[in-house]
Write a protein that holds these residues in place. Structure first.
Motif, PDB file in Angstrom:
ATOM      1  N   VAL A  80       3.666  22.905   0.660  1.00 34.61           N
ATOM      2  CA  VAL A  80       2.226  22.972   0.408  1.00 34.61           C
ATOM      3  C   VAL A  80       1.609  21.676   0.930  1.00 34.61           C
ATOM      4  O   VAL A  80       1.921  20.589   0.441  1.00 34.61           O
ATOM      5  CB  VAL A  80       1.926  23.140  -1.095  1.00 34.61           C
ATOM      6  N   VAL A  81       0.748  21.778   1.932  1.00 35.57           N
ATOM      7  CA  VAL A  81       0.152  20.615   2.589  1.00 35.57           C
ATOM      8  C   VAL A  81      -1.306  20.496   2.149  1.00 35.57           C
ATOM      9  O   VAL A  81      -2.095  21.416   2.355  1.00 35.57           O
ATOM     10  CB  VAL A  81       0.237  20.732   4.121  1.00 35.57           C
ATOM     11  N   GLY A  91      -7.353   6.995   8.614  1.00 34.29           N
ATOM     12  CA  GLY A  91      -6.051   7.580   8.930  1.00 34.29           C
ATOM     13  C   GLY A  91      -5.467   8.414   7.825  1.00 34.29           C
ATOM     14  O   GLY A  91      -4.254   8.646   7.795  1.00 34.29           O
ATOM     15  N   LEU A  92      -6.302   8.903   6.906  1.00 32.32           N
ATOM     16  CA  LEU A  92      -5.801   9.641   5.736  1.00 32.32           C
ATOM     17  C   LEU A  92      -5.006  10.871   6.155  1.00 32.32           C
ATOM     18  O   LEU A  92      -3.854  11.062   5.741  1.00 32.32           O
ATOM     19  CB  LEU A  92      -6.980  10.034   4.849  1.00 32.32           C
ATOM     20  N   ASN A  93      -5.601  11.727   6.968  1.00 35.55           N
ATOM     21  CA  ASN A  93      -4.917  12.954   7.383  1.00 35.55           C
ATOM     22  C   ASN A  93      -3.768  12.662   8.344  1.00 35.55           C
ATOM     23  O   ASN A  93      -2.733  13.333   8.303  1.00 35.55           O
ATOM     24  CB  ASN A  93      -5.921  13.901   8.043  1.00 35.55           C
ATOM     25  N   ILE A  96      -0.573  11.616   6.282  1.00 30.21           N
ATOM     26  CA  ILE A  96       0.119  12.679   5.542  1.00 30.21           C
ATOM     27  C   ILE A  96       0.743  13.682   6.501  1.00 30.21           C
ATOM     28  O   ILE A  96       1.856  14.171   6.281  1.00 30.21           O
ATOM     29  CB  ILE A  96      -0.847  13.379   4.549  1.00 30.21           C
ATOM     30  N   MET A  97       0.066  13.973   7.625  1.00 26.09           N
ATOM     31  CA  MET A  97       0.634  14.938   8.564  1.00 26.09           C
ATOM     32  C   MET A  97       1.821  14.344   9.317  1.00 26.09           C
ATOM     33  O   MET A  97       2.725  15.079   9.723  1.00 26.09           O
ATOM     34  CB  MET A  97      -0.444  15.391   9.556  1.00 26.09           C
ATOM     35  N   ARG A  98       1.869  13.037   9.481  1.00 26.32           N
ATOM     36  CA  ARG A  98       3.037  12.407  10.099  1.00 26.32           C
ATOM     37  C   ARG A  98       4.274  12.645   9.218  1.00 26.32           C
ATOM     38  O   ARG A  98       5.358  12.974   9.721  1.00 26.32           O
ATOM     39  CB  ARG A  98       2.794  10.916  10.296  1.00 26.32           C
ATOM     40  N   GLY A 125      -5.153  22.949  11.032  1.00 29.47           N
ATOM     41  CA  GLY A 125      -5.251  22.819  12.483  1.00 29.47           C
ATOM     42  C   GLY A 125      -3.989  22.240  13.099  1.00 29.47           C
ATOM     43  O   GLY A 125      -3.509  22.728  14.133  1.00 29.47           O
ATOM     44  N   VAL A 126      -3.425  21.212  12.477  1.00 29.83           N
ATOM     45  CA  VAL A 126      -2.205  20.599  13.013  1.00 29.83           C
ATOM     46  C   VAL A 126      -1.034  21.579  12.936  1.00 29.83           C
ATOM     47  O   VAL A 126      -0.269  21.724  13.893  1.00 29.83           O
ATOM     48  CB  VAL A 126      -1.876  19.305  12.233  1.00 29.83           C
TER      49      VAL A 126
END
Length: 305
Positions: A80-81, A91-93, A96-98, A125-126
């Protein structure tokens, strides 16, 4: 060197941009306070229900809920993202996506099939661009999380876990530390980890997220008297556990978003002010050079006559 008119146009453009970033900073600061209050209000409940559920796992009741069953080997996992719907929050998103993509790569290297639930447009989107299997999504959450919408999206993962299609469910979100710092975390939601959480947080952050939940046990046993019966109590408690952790994860992410956006917009406003000062200096120099040139031409013409 650019002409006076072009420099004046640039200054006006940067001034307009600074007005926008300043307004966004003030709006984010207003929303940040409400989001932080809501997040802090939910933390004690999330911590308590998390610890109660962990104690319950150590009690070994006669009724064994599917959420308490640990698999010998993880072959499939759900993630769950939790990200934001809008950008302009530093750089918040990205942070976390890294972490999510690193775990996704690790899971694939170990032969673990991974499916995702996305909260927020940025994460969706990512995940779509990398070709991940997104089984459910919920976007446009607004400034206040609604439990009904959250549970509706995550129910796909919970049903697959109960049916044995996936062996574990993880949550990736941003944990609010303070206004200047937000920490990306990746923790296991199901099966229930046996290790108790830190008293100040509901999160356990693990590099791989695949360790056995029983690796750390308390030195004393837990025993309960159930009323009306253990099945009813355990089913209700674990449902509240899942709801509480998911709701708190989204609340933490929203508080982090507003704080990060306020800081980012303040930095943008300060940078715009510096750019305006630099352009104003160039404008004054260019204007002075033009005036000097005109005076020189006039004097030269007068001397020629």
């Amino acid at each position: 060197m650019a002409g006076i008119k072009e420099i004046r146009t640039k200054i006006k453009s940067v001034q307009n941009t600074r007005k926008i970033t300043k307004a966004m900073e003030m709006v984010a600061a207003s929303k940040m306070r409400k989001a932080q209050d809501r997040m802090r209000a939910g933390r004690p409940y999330a911590v308590k229900v998390r610890n109660m559920a962990a104690h319950l796992m150590q009690a070994h009741p006669e009724y064994e809920h599917p959420y308490l069953v640990e698999c010998d080997e993880i072959k499939a996992a759900g993630v769950v993202v939790v990200t934001t719907d809008k950008g302009l929050c530093g750089g918040l998103n990205t942070n976390i996506m890294r972490i999510v993509l690193n775990r996704y790569t690790e899971f694939k290297a170990k032969g673990i099939r991974t499916q995702f639930t996305a909260f927020g447009n940025k994460g969706l989107g990512v995940l779509t661009r990398v070709g991940a299997d997104v089984v459910s999504q919920e976007v446009g959450l607004g400034d206040t999380p609604e439990l009904e919408r959250l549970i509706g999206a995550i129910k796909v993962q919970l049903d697959d876990f109960v049916q044995g299609k996936i062996d574990a469910v993880y949550v990736a979100t941003n944990r609010f530390i303070n206004t200047m710092r937000q920490e990306p975390v990746f923790f296991r939601l199901l099966p229930l980890p046996g290790k108790l959480a830190d008293p100040n947080t509901v999160y356990e952050q693990r590099p791989q997220g695949l360790e056995a939940p029983g690796e750390s046990q308390s030195h004393y046993g837990w025993d309960y008297i159930y009323e009306p019966d253990n099945k009813t109590v355990i089913d209700e408690l674990l449902l509240r556990y899942v709801e509480g952790i998911v709701y708190q994860s989204v609340s933490e992410s929203m508080a982090s978003e507003q704080s990060a956006r306020m800081v980012a917009m303040k930095a943008a406003s300060d940078n715009a002010k510096k750019v305006i000062e630099d352009l104003q200096l160039v404008y004054n120099k260019t204007r002075q050079a033009a005036i000097t040139k005109e005076i020189s031409e006039i004097v030269g013409g007068a001397a020629a006559v």
